[in-house]
Enzyme design. Structure first.
Site, PDB file in Angstrom:
ATOM      1  N   VAL A  11      27.915  10.212  15.165  1.00  0.00           N
ATOM      2  CA  VAL A  11      28.275  10.703  13.830  1.00  0.00           C
ATOM      3  C   VAL A  11      29.361  11.778  13.918  1.00  0.00           C
ATOM      4  CG1 VAL A  11      27.392  11.933  11.801  1.00  0.00           C
ATOM      5  CG2 VAL A  11      26.030  10.107  12.835  1.00  0.00           C
ATOM      6  N   PHE A 155      25.901   7.108   6.817  1.00  0.00           N
ATOM      7  CA  PHE A 155      25.338   5.751   6.835  1.00  0.00           C
ATOM      8  C   PHE A 155      26.042   4.855   7.852  1.00  0.00           C
ATOM      9  CE2 PHE A 155      24.698   7.545   2.576  1.00  0.00           C
ATOM     10  CZ  PHE A 155      23.313   7.440   2.462  1.00  0.00           C
ATOM     11  N   GLU A 158      26.635   1.480  14.025  1.00  0.00           N
ATOM     12  CA  GLU A 158      27.297   1.403  15.320  1.00  0.00           C
ATOM     13  C   GLU A 158      28.060   0.085  15.400  1.00  0.00           C
ATOM     14  OE1 GLU A 158      24.894   2.286  18.759  1.00  0.00           O
ATOM     15  OE2 GLU A 158      23.888   3.867  17.655  1.00  0.00           O
ATOM     16  N   PHE A 270      21.716  -8.817   5.923  1.00  0.00           N
ATOM     17  CA  PHE A 270      20.473  -8.377   6.572  1.00  0.00           C
ATOM     18  C   PHE A 270      19.331  -9.371   6.381  1.00  0.00           C
ATOM     19  CE2 PHE A 270      21.133  -4.222   8.569  1.00  0.00           C
ATOM     20  CZ  PHE A 270      22.494  -4.190   8.377  1.00  0.00           C
ATOM     21  N   GLY A 274      15.570 -13.135  13.702  1.00  0.00           N
ATOM     22  CA  GLY A 274      15.808 -13.064  15.139  1.00  0.00           C
ATOM     23  C   GLY A 274      14.841 -12.105  15.801  1.00  0.00           C
ATOM     24  N   CYS A 281      18.367   4.173  14.940  1.00  0.00           N
ATOM     25  CA  CYS A 281      18.034   4.577  13.561  1.00  0.00           C
ATOM     26  C   CYS A 281      16.748   3.966  13.012  1.00  0.00           C
ATOM     27  CB  CYS A 281      19.198   4.247  12.647  1.00  0.00           C
ATOM     28  SG  CYS A 281      20.616   5.300  12.989  1.00  0.00           S
ATOM     29  N   ARG A 361      19.275   1.936  23.193  1.00  0.00           N
ATOM     30  CA  ARG A 361      18.078   2.622  22.681  1.00  0.00           C
ATOM     31  C   ARG A 361      17.222   1.655  21.862  1.00  0.00           C
ATOM     32  NH1 ARG A 361      20.804   7.841  20.108  1.00  0.00           N
ATOM     33  NH2 ARG A 361      22.520   6.363  19.898  1.00  0.00           N
TER      34      ARG A 361
HETATM   35  C1  UDX Z   1      21.796   1.444  10.850  1.00  0.00           C
HETATM   36  C2  UDX Z   1      22.267   1.463   9.390  1.00  0.00           C
HETATM   37  O1  UDX Z   1      22.913   0.215   9.096  1.00  0.00           O
HETATM   38  C3  UDX Z   1      23.200   2.619   9.153  1.00  0.00           C
HETATM   39  O2  UDX Z   1      23.558   2.686   7.767  1.00  0.00           O
HETATM   40  C4  UDX Z   1      22.501   3.912   9.557  1.00  0.00           C
HETATM   41  O3  UDX Z   1      23.347   5.024   9.392  1.00  0.00           O
HETATM   42  C5  UDX Z   1      22.026   3.839  11.002  1.00  0.00           C
HETATM   43  O4  UDX Z   1      21.210   2.694  11.168  1.00  0.00           O
HETATM   44  P1  UDX Z   1      22.742   0.578  13.185  1.00  0.00           P
HETATM   45  O5  UDX Z   1      21.437   0.984  13.772  1.00  0.00           O
HETATM   46  O6  UDX Z   1      24.001   0.953  13.875  1.00  0.00           O
HETATM   47  O7  UDX Z   1      22.896   1.186  11.693  1.00  0.00           O
HETATM   48  O8  UDX Z   1      22.740  -1.004  13.078  1.00  0.00           O
HETATM   49  P2  UDX Z   1      22.625  -2.177  11.999  1.00  0.00           P
HETATM   50  O9  UDX Z   1      23.884  -2.937  11.996  1.00  0.00           O
HETATM   51  O10 UDX Z   1      22.130  -1.720  10.694  1.00  0.00           O
HETATM   52  O11 UDX Z   1      21.559  -3.112  12.722  1.00  0.00           O
HETATM   53  C6  UDX Z   1      20.303  -2.625  13.147  1.00  0.00           C
HETATM   54  C7  UDX Z   1      19.508  -3.677  13.852  1.00  0.00           C
HETATM   55  O12 UDX Z   1      19.112  -4.699  12.966  1.00  0.00           O
HETATM   56  C8  UDX Z   1      20.204  -4.362  15.023  1.00  0.00           C
HETATM   57  O13 UDX Z   1      19.286  -4.405  16.091  1.00  0.00           O
HETATM   58  C9  UDX Z   1      20.500  -5.751  14.499  1.00  0.00           C
HETATM   59  O14 UDX Z   1      20.521  -6.711  15.529  1.00  0.00           O
HETATM   60  C10 UDX Z   1      19.351  -5.964  13.536  1.00  0.00           C
HETATM   61  N1  UDX Z   1      19.641  -6.914  12.454  1.00  0.00           N
HETATM   62  C11 UDX Z   1      20.588  -6.624  11.523  1.00  0.00           C
HETATM   63  C12 UDX Z   1      18.906  -8.096  12.350  1.00  0.00           C
HETATM   64  O15 UDX Z   1      18.038  -8.365  13.186  1.00  0.00           O
HETATM   65  N2  UDX Z   1      19.155  -8.944  11.311  1.00  0.00           N
HETATM   66  C13 UDX Z   1      20.080  -8.680  10.349  1.00  0.00           C
HETATM   67  O16 UDX Z   1      20.236  -9.489   9.434  1.00  0.00           O
HETATM   68  C14 UDX Z   1      20.835  -7.491  10.469  1.00  0.00           C
END
Ligand code: UDX
Length: 466
Positions: A11, A155, A158, A270, A274, A281, A361
């Site tokens: 961040v 928000f 990564e 989302f 899987g 987060c 992580r």
């Molecule tokens: C998340 C939030 O999106 C972000 O707004 C917040 O500030 C921090 O947490 P991040 O952890 O970087 O961000 O990843 P994100 O892209 O949201 O995905 C999180 C996890 O969900 C990943 O492990 C991804 O593989 C999984 N995921 C995402 C799914 O399994 N299915 C989906 O449809 C989307």
């Protein structure tokens, strides 16, 4: 504006380079010497697409220092972006945030006004606590002080951090005074009005609309961050729960997700079934929210269930693998009482918790590898960039890392696709299948179609598919 940022993690660093690009005068403080050494050399300590390019451009304008006292007194706006790791009971530990606030208050000039902004993800009530910490330091210094505290949750995703910082969906400000809101509006003006020239590597998305800046009270702003992450986490867990039922009744979850996502009230994002979520987060923030709830005597069964479903995915995939190995063993008429994975060679495709990051992580791959090794399997693993981090995290666990994806499959009993890296979307499936002992592909991210993988010779098993 003159800005001081405390903390140069995902961040803090993203914020620093983006604000510097927008012509603010930025200083970034971090106590981690190894990080600072890299930053002094102009190297990004985090792997984030576009970060090094942008850092190259603005590096000479940012002052990186270990000293709060060196930069805070002259700053107008101070952003706290330090970590809030989970405590043993799951609650977020705000010690570093409070310590940063204390250090800031110790060096504030008595005759100047400052806006102190908490960007770290913090439990509800932390902004109030930060204001108290500042007041206490001021009274110990025998001065009045003039600091407005505000919450400005981040928000960023990564892998898409810079994209999210330049082109956010919204900016949320929680403050109880107008001057803090005004200062933050000035800070973000180029983003709110999109008046900056986009970096060549990060063009403005075609359909992008100006982002609203929402102002509210600090407690609500803090809650918005937890509620947003928890909602996204449970959306993923919901589709994963539906995926399990699809398997039982012969439906295809990718079709179901497409069908429900077309409803504008639900939306398509989302809903990728899987191996579920990992990272820094969702696991941490859902636990922290449950901790906040427990403290206030409130139950949150939906959030609890989202976590249960998420972590069950990691066990279910190993069960699927066992079943597939059993089926093959029975075809070869091998009968044994040992685990079907005993002595089997399993190739793991992907270690990072998601593509485009080296962050491991809470990555599903680590749990899966631990389970496989416990069952007596030999594990080989590949990841384009996260292998060093995984090697460190897995410590003594015997596992063979390989730089070549195709070596993974040589004489292997099964492959498990864990992270959907772009590279894994273009694998020569036929070649992989041919060199395996038994061509089993467990596709933990539904990257391939069952038809395509079967045509290439694989016994294909996805998530929630026929
Ligand atoms: C998340 C939030 O999106 C972000 O707004 C917040 O500030 C921090 O947490 P991040 O952890 O970087 O961000 O990843 P994100 O892209 O949201 O995905 C999180 C996890 O969900 C990943 O492990 C991804 O593989 C999984 N995921 C995402 C799914 O399994 N299915 C989906 O449809 C989307």
């Amino acid at each position: 504006m003159k800005i001081a940022i405390i903390g140069t993690g995902y961040v803090g660093l993203t914020t620093a380079v983006v604000l510097a690009y927008l012509n603010h005068d930025v200083a970034a403080v971090d106590k981690d010497e190894s990080k600072l050494n890299l930053l002094h050399e102009g190297k990004s300590p985090i792997h984030e697409p576009g970060m090094q390019t942008l850092l190259d451009e603005v590096w000479h304008t940012i002052r990186f220092t270990p000293s709060v006292a060196e930069v805070v007194p002259e700053a107008e706006l101070i952003l706290i972006a330090v970590g809030t790791p989970p405590k043993k009971n799951g609650e977020a530990d705000t010690r570093h945030v409070e310590q940063a606030a204390r250090e800031v208050a110790q060096v504030c000039h008595p005759n100047r006004h400052y806006t102190l902004v908490v960007k770290s993800t913090v439990p509800i009530g932390t902004n109030r606590r930060v204001a108290e910490v500042v007041e206490n330091v001021f009274s110990a210094r025998g001065m009045q002080g003039n600091v407005s505290v505000a919450s400005n949750p981040e928000f960023l995703q990564e892998g898409l951090a810079l994209q999210g910082a330049f082109y956010p969906d919204r900016i949320v400000i929680g403050a109880n005074c107008d001057d803090a809101v005004d200062a933050l509006r000035r800070l973000y003006q180029p983003i709110l009005e999109q008046t900056f020239d986009s970096p060549s590597s990060l063009p403005r998305p075609a359909a992008y609309h100006l982002p609203p800046m929402m102002t509210t009270d600090a407690n609500s702003a803090e809650m918005i961050k937890y509620a947003a992450n928890t909602f996204l986490a449970l959306k993923i867990s919901f589709i994963n729960e539906i995926a399990g039922l699809c398997e039982n009744v012969g439906a295809d979850v990718t079709e179901v997700a497409r069908g429900i996502g077309l409803d504008s009230r639900i939306g398509p994002q989302f809903l990728r079934a899987g191996l579920g979520w990992g990272g820094s987060c969702y696991p941490k923030d859902t636990t922290a929210l449950l901790g906040v709830a427990a403290q206030s005597g409130y139950e949150m069964p939906i959030t609890e269930a989202a976590r249960t479903v998420n972590f069950r995915q990691r066990e279910r995939i190993v069960e699927k693998l066992m079943l597939a190995c059993e089926v093959h063993a029975s075809k070869e008429r091998v009968s044994t009482t040992a685990s079907p994975l005993q002595g089997k060679t399993i190739g793991i495709l992907g270690l990072a918790f998601k593509p485009n990051t080296d962050d491991i992580r809470e990555a599903p791959a680590l749990d899966i590898i631990r389970q496989l090794v416990e069952e007596g399997a030999h594990v080989r693993a590949h990841d384009p960039i996260a292998m060093p981090n995984a090697r460190h995290a897995l410590g003594e666990i015997p596992i063979h890392f390989t730089e070549d994806v195709y070596q993974l499959s040589y004489n292997a009993d099964a492959l498990v696709l864990v992270t959907e890296w772009e590279l894994y979307h273009r694998l020569a499936l036929r070649k992989l299948a041919k060199q395996m002992k038994t061509p089993i592909l467990i596709d933990g991210r539904n990257v391939y179609s069952p038809q395509e993988a079967s045509a290439a010779g694989f016994h294909y098993i996805g998530i929630g598919r026929k």
